[in-house]
Design an enzyme around this catalytic site. Sequence first.
Site: not given
Length: 421
Positions: A168, A308, A319, A340, A345, A404
């Site tokens: 991502c 994010h 975050e 998002k 996403h 990831f």
Amino acid sequence: MNLWRETEPVVITGIGLITALGTGVEKSWEAIKEGRSGIRRITRFDPSPFPSQIAGEVDDFDPEAFVDPREVRKMDRYVQFAAAATFMALEDAGLQINANNAERIGVCIGSGIGGAWTWEENHTNLLQKGPRGVSPRFIPMMIANIAAGHVAILTGAKGPNLATITACATSGHAIGVAAMTIKMGLADVMIAGGSEAAISPLSLAGFCSMKALSTRNHEPEKASRPFDANRDGFVMAEGAGIVILERLSHAVKRGAKIYAEVAGFGMTGDAYHLTAMCEDGDGPARSMLMALETAGLTPSEVDYINAHATSTPQGDPAEVRAIKRAFGEYAYKVPVSSTKSMHGHTLGAAGAIELIVCLLAMRDQILPPTINLEQPDPECDLDFVPNKARPARIEVAMSNSFGFGGHNATLVVRKWEKPEV
């Protein structure tokens, strides 16, 4: 020596955008400003057997409006998105690629997953028909670098051609690396960004097995709810974001409009967990601080952060901790939002899409909202621009992307002001 600051600025002169909110920059942006959700029940296949049955599908996209039908048949859907967004961006930039400039124009477009639909269709054919059932186009349609290859062929760009694949964080890295390529003198212009079209049965099943997705199937529009106490996972989405990056003198010479300067870029690794962000926010915080350092900016000079924040129970507070770690007390003053909540996403395309949102926010001096923020999580206590856009002075914006594997990417853009003569 700070190579980034001591080399000629790289600016953004064109943008192309495809999201679940609509095909085209202004269509998506209008929906974001209005706080509308693009999340719906999945229509491309029957989602009934799956715990999560919702996604951000792009339902108004016609690839043949952008690419010759004969070429469309050679492309996975994610490549079609990338090609279409590229043509939008080139038109927006007023840039024509020809024999005189082709070797100085490059491409850096990534995808987190690549051709998911092509993979699944050919695997089904293999099981049903044997090896001869697999298309000779399977590999070149499926691989995650092939969007960059197709875009180069379609546009004639003969400069550096590469693809990033960092989950991502993919398109955040793509844009940062593309800017570095220009700063190193290897190109004058780079077509950069990311594309994803992974809403397929196997991808959905994989994320469902991880328990990573929202199961708020009865309220799709409210399923993506970053920072809310009742969030239960992210919502898969598809789309693409492409930007045209140029060496400043090149852009000025041809009289291009300039959205912003790519002022800073940070990238770090968590070295912590395959899928979880480090709980103390160390890796993302260092990425943000690196981006500010390369930009020569302090935290208090940032006017907006596009987070994010995917709407997962663990990721959002991590975050928030990272932002506090990087920004100190100023974290409580800088507006932070997650778009998002509206477009879902988009995995490898997220960084590019959200950087374009930052550019539009600066252009119109409007903070995009985080919708569905009805009951804030006590651990998430910053200014998340809840539920409604609001006007604000935005000269510097930051976009975060975390993937990831512990991949972190941060981009900082600064509004470009033409020097007075």
